[in-house]
Design a protein around this motif. Structure first.
Motif, PDB file in Angstrom:
ATOM      1  N   ARG A   1       3.781 -70.616  26.145  1.00 63.65           N
ATOM      2  CA  ARG A   1       2.939 -69.635  25.438  1.00 63.65           C
ATOM      3  C   ARG A   1       3.439 -68.214  25.683  1.00 63.65           C
ATOM      4  NH1 ARG A   1      -1.210 -73.072  27.282  1.00 63.65           N
ATOM      5  NH2 ARG A   1      -1.658 -71.644  29.010  1.00 63.65           N
ATOM      6  N   MET A   2       3.817 -67.929  26.919  1.00 61.84           N
ATOM      7  CA  MET A   2       4.325 -66.590  27.229  1.00 61.84           C
ATOM      8  C   MET A   2       5.615 -66.299  26.464  1.00 61.84           C
ATOM      9  SD  MET A   2       5.538 -65.064  30.900  1.00 61.84           S
ATOM     10  CE  MET A   2       6.961 -66.154  30.868  1.00 61.84           C
ATOM     11  N   LEU A   3       6.528 -67.305  26.403  1.00 60.32           N
ATOM     12  CA  LEU A   3       7.772 -67.103  25.666  1.00 60.32           C
ATOM     13  C   LEU A   3       7.501 -66.879  24.188  1.00 60.32           C
ATOM     14  CD1 LEU A   3      10.134 -69.746  27.312  1.00 60.32           C
ATOM     15  CD2 LEU A   3      10.100 -67.276  27.664  1.00 60.32           C
ATOM     16  N   GLY A   4       6.487 -67.566  23.657  1.00 65.67           N
ATOM     17  CA  GLY A   4       6.130 -67.340  22.261  1.00 65.67           C
ATOM     18  C   GLY A   4       5.664 -65.919  22.025  1.00 65.67           C
ATOM     19  N   HIS A   5       4.810 -65.402  22.915  1.00 68.03           N
ATOM     20  CA  HIS A   5       4.341 -64.025  22.776  1.00 68.03           C
ATOM     21  C   HIS A   5       5.497 -63.031  22.918  1.00 68.03           C
ATOM     22  CE1 HIS A   5       0.435 -65.665  22.592  1.00 68.03           C
ATOM     23  NE2 HIS A   5       0.196 -65.770  23.901  1.00 68.03           N
ATOM     24  N   VAL A   6       6.379 -63.296  23.891  1.00 67.41           N
ATOM     25  CA  VAL A   6       7.516 -62.395  24.083  1.00 67.41           C
ATOM     26  C   VAL A   6       8.430 -62.400  22.859  1.00 67.41           C
ATOM     27  CG1 VAL A   6       9.615 -62.037  25.445  1.00 67.41           C
ATOM     28  CG2 VAL A   6       7.468 -62.566  26.595  1.00 67.41           C
ATOM     29  N   GLU A   7       8.655 -63.576  22.277  1.00 67.54           N
ATOM     30  CA  GLU A   7       9.509 -63.656  21.097  1.00 67.54           C
ATOM     31  C   GLU A   7       8.902 -62.904  19.923  1.00 67.54           C
ATOM     32  OE1 GLU A   7      12.248 -67.099  19.101  1.00 67.54           O
ATOM     33  OE2 GLU A   7      10.194 -67.624  19.682  1.00 67.54           O
ATOM     34  N   ASP A   8       7.587 -63.036  19.745  1.00 68.51           N
ATOM     35  CA  ASP A   8       6.928 -62.289  18.666  1.00 68.51           C
ATOM     36  C   ASP A   8       7.054 -60.788  18.879  1.00 68.51           C
ATOM     37  OD1 ASP A   8       6.230 -64.680  17.541  1.00 68.51           O
ATOM     38  OD2 ASP A   8       4.193 -64.695  18.396  1.00 68.51           O
ATOM     39  N   ALA A   9       6.837 -60.346  20.129  1.00 67.75           N
ATOM     40  CA  ALA A   9       6.941 -58.910  20.414  1.00 67.75           C
ATOM     41  C   ALA A   9       8.363 -58.394  20.201  1.00 67.75           C
ATOM     42  CB  ALA A   9       6.485 -58.637  21.853  1.00 67.75           C
ATOM     43  N   LEU A  10       9.363 -59.185  20.642  1.00 67.24           N
ATOM     44  CA  LEU A  10      10.747 -58.755  20.457  1.00 67.24           C
ATOM     45  C   LEU A  10      11.131 -58.729  18.983  1.00 67.24           C
ATOM     46  CD1 LEU A  10      12.506 -60.664  23.390  1.00 67.24           C
ATOM     47  CD2 LEU A  10      11.976 -58.232  23.259  1.00 67.24           C
ATOM     48  N   THR A  11      10.634 -59.681  18.220  1.00 66.89           N
ATOM     49  CA  THR A  11      10.924 -59.690  16.784  1.00 66.89           C
ATOM     50  C   THR A  11      10.339 -58.464  16.105  1.00 66.89           C
ATOM     51  OG1 THR A  11      10.958 -62.116  16.790  1.00 66.89           O
ATOM     52  CG2 THR A  11      10.681 -61.023  14.668  1.00 66.89           C
ATOM     53  N   LYS A  12       9.092 -58.135  16.444  1.00 66.31           N
ATOM     54  CA  LYS A  12       8.470 -56.935  15.863  1.00 66.31           C
ATOM     55  C   LYS A  12       9.189 -55.670  16.307  1.00 66.31           C
ATOM     56  CE  LYS A  12       3.906 -59.065  15.503  1.00 66.31           C
ATOM     57  NZ  LYS A  12       2.486 -59.040  15.963  1.00 66.31           N
ATOM     58  N   ARG A  13       9.596 -55.624  17.579  1.00 67.22           N
ATOM     59  CA  ARG A  13      10.312 -54.440  18.056  1.00 67.22           C
ATOM     60  C   ARG A  13      11.651 -54.285  17.355  1.00 67.22           C
ATOM     61  NH1 ARG A  13      13.754 -54.909  23.140  1.00 67.22           N
ATOM     62  NH2 ARG A  13      14.990 -55.749  21.421  1.00 67.22           N
ATOM     63  N   HIS A  14      12.363 -55.405  17.165  1.00 65.78           N
ATOM     64  CA  HIS A  14      13.656 -55.341  16.485  1.00 65.78           C
ATOM     65  C   HIS A  14      13.488 -54.889  15.035  1.00 65.78           C
ATOM     66  CE1 HIS A  14      17.774 -56.230  15.480  1.00 65.78           C
ATOM     67  NE2 HIS A  14      17.394 -57.067  14.534  1.00 65.78           N
ATOM     68  N   ALA A  15      12.455 -55.408  14.379  1.00 63.37           N
ATOM     69  CA  ALA A  15      12.208 -54.974  13.004  1.00 63.37           C
ATOM     70  C   ALA A  15      11.879 -53.482  12.945  1.00 63.37           C
ATOM     71  CB  ALA A  15      11.064 -55.800  12.402  1.00 63.37           C
ATOM     72  N   SER A  16      11.086 -53.006  13.905  1.00 67.02           N
ATOM     73  CA  SER A  16      10.766 -51.574  13.947  1.00 67.02           C
ATOM     74  C   SER A  16      12.015 -50.743  14.203  1.00 67.02           C
ATOM     75  CB  SER A  16       9.721 -51.320  15.035  1.00 67.02           C
ATOM     76  OG  SER A  16       9.452 -49.946  15.150  1.00 67.02           O
ATOM     77  N   GLU A  17      12.881 -51.203  15.118  1.00 66.51           N
ATOM     78  CA  GLU A  17      14.119 -50.476  15.374  1.00 66.51           C
ATOM     79  C   GLU A  17      15.012 -50.434  14.141  1.00 66.51           C
ATOM     80  OE1 GLU A  17      15.899 -52.402  18.683  1.00 66.51           O
ATOM     81  OE2 GLU A  17      14.648 -51.389  20.191  1.00 66.51           O
ATOM     82  N   GLU A  18      15.085 -51.551  13.441  1.00 67.04           N
ATOM     83  CA  GLU A  18      15.912 -51.580  12.231  1.00 67.04           C
ATOM     84  C   GLU A  18      15.378 -50.621  11.183  1.00 67.04           C
ATOM     85  OE1 GLU A  18      18.778 -53.106  11.538  1.00 67.04           O
ATOM     86  OE2 GLU A  18      18.829 -53.591  13.663  1.00 67.04           O
ATOM     87  N   ARG A  19      14.043 -50.576  11.009  1.00 63.91           N
ATOM     88  CA  ARG A  19      13.466 -49.628  10.053  1.00 63.91           C
ATOM     89  C   ARG A  19      13.751 -48.201  10.463  1.00 63.91           C
ATOM     90  NH1 ARG A  19       9.115 -53.351  10.226  1.00 63.91           N
ATOM     91  NH2 ARG A  19       8.012 -51.996  11.714  1.00 63.91           N
ATOM     92  N   LEU A  20      13.667 -47.912  11.781  1.00 61.76           N
ATOM     93  CA  LEU A  20      13.926 -46.560  12.253  1.00 61.76           C
ATOM     94  C   LEU A  20      15.399 -46.189  12.066  1.00 61.76           C
ATOM     95  CD1 LEU A  20      12.830 -44.047  13.654  1.00 61.76           C
ATOM     96  CD2 LEU A  20      13.321 -45.126  15.858  1.00 61.76           C
ATOM     97  N   ARG A  21      16.302 -47.135  12.309  1.00 59.46           N
ATOM     98  CA  ARG A  21      17.725 -46.851  12.105  1.00 59.46           C
ATOM     99  C   ARG A  21      18.021 -46.581  10.622  1.00 59.46           C
ATOM    100  NH1 ARG A  21      18.680 -51.480  15.787  1.00 59.46           N
ATOM    101  NH2 ARG A  21      19.123 -50.641  17.865  1.00 59.46           N
ATOM    102  N   ARG A  22      17.463 -47.423   9.774  1.00 59.91           N
ATOM    103  CA  ARG A  22      17.697 -47.211   8.343  1.00 59.91           C
ATOM    104  C   ARG A  22      17.135 -45.873   7.887  1.00 59.91           C
ATOM    105  NH1 ARG A  22      16.380 -52.791   8.022  1.00 59.91           N
ATOM    106  NH2 ARG A  22      14.237 -52.262   7.455  1.00 59.91           N
ATOM    107  N   PHE A  23      15.938 -45.529   8.428  1.00 58.34           N
ATOM    108  CA  PHE A  23      15.362 -44.243   8.061  1.00 58.34           C
ATOM    109  C   PHE A  23      16.237 -43.083   8.535  1.00 58.34           C
ATOM    110  CE2 PHE A  23      12.865 -40.589   9.530  1.00 58.34           C
ATOM    111  CZ  PHE A  23      12.340 -40.151   8.318  1.00 58.34           C
ATOM    112  N   ALA A  24      16.708 -43.167   9.798  1.00 61.84           N
ATOM    113  CA  ALA A  24      17.553 -42.082  10.314  1.00 61.84           C
ATOM    114  C   ALA A  24      18.848 -41.973   9.516  1.00 61.84           C
ATOM    115  CB  ALA A  24      17.853 -42.323  11.793  1.00 61.84           C
ATOM    116  N   ALA A  25      19.453 -43.139   9.206  1.00 63.70           N
ATOM    117  CA  ALA A  25      20.701 -43.105   8.448  1.00 63.70           C
ATOM    118  C   ALA A  25      20.473 -42.570   7.044  1.00 63.70           C
ATOM    119  CB  ALA A  25      21.306 -44.507   8.401  1.00 63.70           C
ATOM    120  N   ASP A  26      19.425 -43.070   6.383  1.00 61.37           N
ATOM    121  CA  ASP A  26      19.157 -42.606   5.021  1.00 61.37           C
ATOM    122  C   ASP A  26      18.789 -41.132   4.992  1.00 61.37           C
ATOM    123  OD1 ASP A  26      19.640 -45.179   4.247  1.00 61.37           O
ATOM    124  OD2 ASP A  26      17.511 -45.738   4.093  1.00 61.37           O
TER     125      ASP A  26
END
Length: 491
Positions: free
Chosen positions: A248-273
């Motif tokens: 259960r803990m690994l599932g929560h960690v994976e969800d959090a990391l996925t959301k963080r990675h998506a947020s980082e990707e959006r921020l990178r695209r925004f900074a680049a654009d």
């Protein structure tokens, strides 16, 4: 006590359980062995006491006739000696003094009257109470004896004894057999217990293996693929509940990391654009300002100063936009050029530019005799050098000595920029390579303006993109930036 504290202790749970099992079994075996030895010793001693009571005092009474020729009326006394067990000891005491003593030896039907007793032996026999109860006495010539003392008919004390050798031999044999049997039992139990504990803890070992693989993953940034979950086991057991909780803990960690990675990707695209889109209007503003300054007609001084400020700030904004765009591309993993670069030439050019920009500083070069060549992007590596030297020039007072050292080793090239300025404040050091970290007013209070705090973050990003690293060591009067670059092509 000190030696006990320094004894090696089992570290793993498996070793502790096995050790505890063996210790408990050893204590149980010791308790059983001790009880058996004590019981056997008591039983055999009791049998010997019964035999001693049956023997009575006929043998010590017969010792009164020692040295006499046997006749019809005293034959029974001499016959008594023939009916005694081998090793029977007898003695007669009168007023605490041994007057007669004898011993029945093996194969001799008559009593050996020449028993040598020491003064200690005589004192021990004289101290025996005449209570007709068996006592244990150690005689130096005869070892341990079970003796019984009774008052005689002539005011004397008659002592009779039987050896404890047979009892002690039986007890010692039991101790030897018990020690061998229990020792083998402990060895077998230790081996079997270790196997059983290992088999029982297999689910927990899988949990530990999964946790170890997760701990080795780089979770700071980027997309993270967590390993497979812990295999399910009995949910009613402790290990099964731990495995379910870890999953259960690994599932929560994976969800959090996925959301963080998506947020980082959006921020990178925004900074680049944003950086890409800002380059054109910033360049346009700068061009119009420069064009207005070239107007041939009279222009009021206030307008001229305003246009000059617009030109300067637009140039600064353009550099900031370029830096942000570079960082966004590096974050996105854009590959850099991978060509041979003469790092020695780059250092010479960068120091020459820094000497021209900061003539009030002392610039020193320490270069190897042979050129240092690395594989990478020459433009970005020059930017690393320029940012480090600009950082030393802008954030230290005039007169500061800056030393640039370059050397090459088996692991790669090493570039060191050292200055004897006031140093980086301690609270800034952990964040000095982060973006928009500015400390120029802390290192140099009277510094005019400054950058956007992106220079050192670009240094760290470019060094990492080349497979290298950068470190800072700073104290008042000594600040050192060390850049490590591999000589092989970065993967």
């Amino acid at each position: 006590m000190r030696s006990v504290r320094h004894l090696p202790r089992p570290r793993t749970l498996r070793a502790r359980l096995t050790f505890g099992l063996v210790v408990l079994l050893a204590v149980s075996c010791a308790a059983v062995g001790l009880a058996a030895v004590v019981e056997l010793n008591g039983f055999l001693t009791q049998r010997l006491d019964e035999q001693l009571v049956q023997v009575g005092t006929r043998f010590p009474e017969s010792l009164e006739h020692q040295g006499l020729v046997p006749d019809d009326h005293d034959g029974d006394e001499y016959g008594d000696t023939r009916r005694q067990a081998t090793g029977t000891f007898g003695a007669r005491l009168v007023h605490g003094v041994i007057t007669n003593k004898g011993l029945i030896r093996s194969g001799d039907p008559s009593a050996d009257l020449g028993v040598n007793l020491t003064a200690t032996d005589r004192a021990r026999l004289a101290a025996l109470p005449a209570d007709s109860r068996p006592h244990t006495v150690e005689l130096s010539a005869l070892h341990d004896y079970r003796v019984l003392a009774r008052p005689g008919r002539d005011g004397d004390v008659l002592i009779v004894g039987l050896p404890l050798e047979s009892v002690q031999a039986a007890v010692h044999r039991l101790e030897l057999v018990a020690g061998i049997v229990f020792g083998l039992a402990l060895v077998v139990a230790g081996v079997a217990g270790a196997g059983w504990v290992r088999w029982s803890l297999r689910p927990l070992s899988r949990v530990a293996a999964t946790a170890t693989r997760v701990s080795e993953l780089p979770l700071a940034s980027g997309e993270v693929a967590l390993p497979a979950r812990v295999p399910e086991s009995d949910p009613h057991g402790e290990v099964g509940r731990v495995a379910a909780a870890v999953n259960r803990m690994l599932g929560h960690v994976e969800d959090a990391l996925t959301k963080r990675h998506a947020s980082e990707e959006r921020l990178r695209r925004f900074a680049a654009d944003a950086s890409h889109e800002l380059r054109t209007p910033v360049a346009s503003v700068r061009g119009h300002a420069e064009l207005a300054l070239l107007h041939p007609g009279p222009v009021p001084p206030e307008v001229t100063r305003a246009l000059e400020r617009i030109t300067a700030e637009s140039a600064r904004m353009g550099e900031m936009v370029d830096d942000l765009l570079l960082l966004a591309r590096l974050d996105a993993g854009r590959p850099l050029e991978s060509l041979p670069v003469d790092l020695t030439r780059l250092v010479l050019d960068a120091v020459t530019d820094a000497r021209a920009a900061g003539p009030g500083h002392g610039w020193t070069l320490d270069l190897p005799e042979e050129p240092v060549t690395v594989t990478g992007d020459a433009h970005r590596l020059h930017q690393v050098l320029a940012n480090l030297l600009a950082n030393a020039r802008l954030h230290t007072p005039v007169g500061t000595k800056v030393t640039v050292t370059l050397d090459s080793g088996p692991e790669g090239a090493r570039l060191v920029v050292h200055d004897d300025g006031p140093g980086v404040p301690e609270d800034i050091r952990p964040h000095v390579f982060e973006r928009f970290t500015r400390a120029e007013h802390r290192r140099r209070p009277h510094a005019p303006g400054g950058g956007a705090g992106l220079g050192l973050s670009i240094v760290a990003a470019v060094a990492e993109a080349h497979g290298g690293s950068v470190e800072l060591e700073s104290s008042p009067g000594a600040t050192t930036f060390t850049v490590e670059l591999p000589t092989s092509e970065p993967t």
